[in-house]
Write an enzyme that holds these catalytic residues in place. Structure first.
Site, PDB file in Angstrom:
ATOM      1  N   ASN A 137       0.687  -1.260   0.020  1.00  0.00           N
ATOM      2  CA  ASN A 137       0.028  -0.165  -0.035  1.00  0.00           C
ATOM      3  C   ASN A 137       1.009   1.290  -0.081  1.00  0.00           C
ATOM      4  O   ASN A 137       1.966   1.391   0.545  1.00  0.00           O
ATOM      5  CB  ASN A 137      -0.886   0.209   1.181  1.00  0.00           C
ATOM      6  CG  ASN A 137      -0.523   0.836   2.210  1.00  0.00           C
ATOM      7  OD1 ASN A 137      -0.503   1.992   2.291  1.00  0.00           O
ATOM      8  ND2 ASN A 137       0.003   0.041   3.323  1.00  0.00           N
ATOM      9  N   PHE A 141      -2.019   8.324   3.981  1.00  0.00           N
ATOM     10  CA  PHE A 141      -2.730   8.944   4.849  1.00  0.00           C
ATOM     11  C   PHE A 141      -4.087   9.493   4.294  1.00  0.00           C
ATOM     12  O   PHE A 141      -4.387  10.986   4.733  1.00  0.00           O
ATOM     13  CB  PHE A 141      -1.968   9.873   5.800  1.00  0.00           C
ATOM     14  CG  PHE A 141      -1.005   9.585   6.699  1.00  0.00           C
ATOM     15  CD1 PHE A 141      -0.943   7.971   7.286  1.00  0.00           C
ATOM     16  CD2 PHE A 141       0.070  10.220   7.585  1.00  0.00           C
ATOM     17  CE1 PHE A 141       0.070   7.501   7.673  1.00  0.00           C
ATOM     18  CE2 PHE A 141       1.001   9.853   8.399  1.00  0.00           C
ATOM     19  CZ  PHE A 141       0.890   8.478   8.609  1.00  0.00           C
ATOM     20  N   SER A 207       5.192   5.570   9.023  1.00  0.00           N
ATOM     21  CA  SER A 207       4.409   4.940   7.396  1.00  0.00           C
ATOM     22  C   SER A 207       5.588   5.446   6.539  1.00  0.00           C
ATOM     23  O   SER A 207       6.128   6.630   6.666  1.00  0.00           O
ATOM     24  CB  SER A 207       3.275   5.757   7.359  1.00  0.00           C
ATOM     25  OG  SER A 207       2.667   5.753   6.067  1.00  0.00           O
ATOM     26  N   ASN A 209       4.798   6.243   3.403  1.00  0.00           N
ATOM     27  CA  ASN A 209       4.157   6.904   2.542  1.00  0.00           C
ATOM     28  C   ASN A 209       3.801   8.353   2.465  1.00  0.00           C
ATOM     29  O   ASN A 209       3.174   8.894   1.643  1.00  0.00           O
ATOM     30  CB  ASN A 209       2.624   5.922   2.066  1.00  0.00           C
ATOM     31  CG  ASN A 209       3.050   4.646   1.824  1.00  0.00           C
ATOM     32  OD1 ASN A 209       3.927   4.436   0.898  1.00  0.00           O
ATOM     33  ND2 ASN A 209       2.110   4.019   2.416  1.00  0.00           N
ATOM     34  N   ASN A 270       4.839  -1.029  11.599  1.00  0.00           N
ATOM     35  CA  ASN A 270       4.164  -0.704  10.688  1.00  0.00           C
ATOM     36  C   ASN A 270       4.686  -1.484   9.452  1.00  0.00           C
ATOM     37  O   ASN A 270       5.309  -2.385   9.376  1.00  0.00           O
ATOM     38  CB  ASN A 270       4.460   0.863  10.255  1.00  0.00           C
ATOM     39  CG  ASN A 270       3.402   1.800   9.780  1.00  0.00           C
ATOM     40  OD1 ASN A 270       2.797   1.121   8.884  1.00  0.00           O
ATOM     41  ND2 ASN A 270       3.257   2.768  10.226  1.00  0.00           N
TER      42      ASN A 270
END
Length: 390
Positions: A137, A141, A207, A209, A270
């Site tokens: 993924n 957020f 994260s 991303n 994570n």
């Protein structure tokens, strides 16, 4: 007592309807499936007192809940009916916060939420790796923002913190448009608004991303962030969620910060930028290899590394700091493995998607069975015990 065999009717229906879709990389878009599911669950949560809806939810609870006093724990001021939780990332906007306990969860973590609502990264951004029971993924957020989350939770008329059938955590992230220098204020704005609704809160600095976010795991920056949040009035128990890609010295530093700054616990881990030998695996939707694709890997390939990080944290922090194990947990055995390594609680997400709702009661029944086989009276005695699965 719930059905220990694990939700025969609901589990079978899930596999019949979604099993064929989840067994292939291509086909139904993973994000669209999640959104359809959440839309239905959100409506059920808002209407859970309606006779037809409440009857259906009661039937669901009868199948999926596995009450057992041996699995109850009190940690950082919260009472957990059992140690299995829903990880952050599925219910980002908290639309089903009032009903996750009916799926058997002892706790659920909503978010990640940011102060500014944001659309996230371009689609497609969520990919199945069905053969590996994994996902990639790069959501970024995507969420409606802290103010909308508060209204969403208030509309569901949740009992106040401490009086809920399942503990509710709120996972906080940095808005993409906010600089690292201003990150503490960004997190603080979200936490100040949402603190009255949270049993606990999580600082998500891991994260992969959001550009630059993982830099906040660096000792000086993380300490500054934690100190800013801890100063807030009525700050709930505060945990930090870390990446699996940290070096040992960085893991040790986070354990020190947790102890010195009074954090309630650490969530490990994570999603990962590591591809764990799957670098040449191609995504059906893009034709590119995992080595070429951005995003975090989750699911079964992460299991071994997540366990390593947890063991390192336990060794450094000692038994007093509560740890939550997440990453690659998709069976009773993998949940027990994490608890025996030092996790007081575990969370599921990718494994729960592939296995379906039957996974939670199966894990709970499996944990209870292991207590019996090892002659333990309570799940707390298993935490950090190193006892093997029998």
């Amino acid at each position: 007592m719930a059905n220990p065999a694990g939700a025969t009717n609901t589990g079978a229906l899930y596999q019949r309807l979604l099993g064929p879709l989840l067994s292939r990389d291509e086909g139904a878009d993973a994000e669209q499936l999640s959104q359809l599911t959440l839309t239905a669950l959100g409506q059920a949560s808002l209407r859970r007192t309606w006779p037809i809806v409440s009857g259906a939810l009661a039937g669901l609870a009868a199948e999926l809940q596995h009450p057992d006093p041996r699995l109850e724990q009190s940690l950082f001021g919260c009472r957990f009916a059992n140690p299995v939780g829903l990880a952050a990332g599925f219910d980002k906007n908290g639309v089903a916060a009032a009903i996750w306990h009916l799926f058997g969860f002892g706790f659920a973590e909503v978010g990640t939420v940011t102060w500014h609502g944001q659309p996230g990264n371009p689609r497609p951004r969520l990919f199945r790796l069905a053969a590996e029971r994994a996902a990639l993924n790069r959501m970024g957020f995507n969420n409606d923002g802290a103010q909308v989350l508060r209204r969403t939770l208030e509309r569901q008329q949740l009992p106040p913190p401490g009086r809920r059938p399942a503990v509710l955590g709120i996972n906080l992230g940095k808005s993409k448009l906010t600089s690292l220098e201003l990150a503490p204020d960004d997190y603080a704005s979200s936490l100040e608004l949402l603190a009255p609704l949270a049993d606990y809160a999580v600082i998500n600095v891991s994260s992969p991303n959001t550009p630059g976010l993982r830099e906040l795991q660096e000792e000086t920056l993380l300490r500054r962030l934690v100190e800013r949040l801890r100063r807030l009035p009525a700050c709930p128990p505060l945990l930090v969620k870390i990446a699996p890609d940290l070096e040992d010295d960085a893991i040790d530093a986070i354990a020190r910060i947790a102890y010195e700054e009074g954090l309630a616990g650490v969530i490990a881990v994570n999603t990962s930028l590591n591809r764990f030998g799957l670098e040449q695996r191609r995504l059906a939707q893009t034709g590119r290899t995992l080595a070429q694709e951005a995003g975090g890997l989750s699911g079964a390939p992460l299991r071994a590394r997540a366990l390593e990080v947890l063991r390192r944290l336990r060794a450094t922090a000692g038994p007093a700091l509560p740890l939550i194990g997440v990453g690659g947990i998709d069976s009773p055995e993998s949940a027990w493995e994490r608890i025996a390594a030092g996790a007081s609680l575990v969370q599921v997400y990718t494994g729960w998607i592939y296995s379906g709702p039957a996974l939670v009661p199966q894990i709970l029944a499996g944990l209870a069975c292991q207590l019996e086989r090892h002659g333990l009276a309570h799940i707390g005695a298993a935490v950090g015990s190193g006892l093997a699965w029998r």
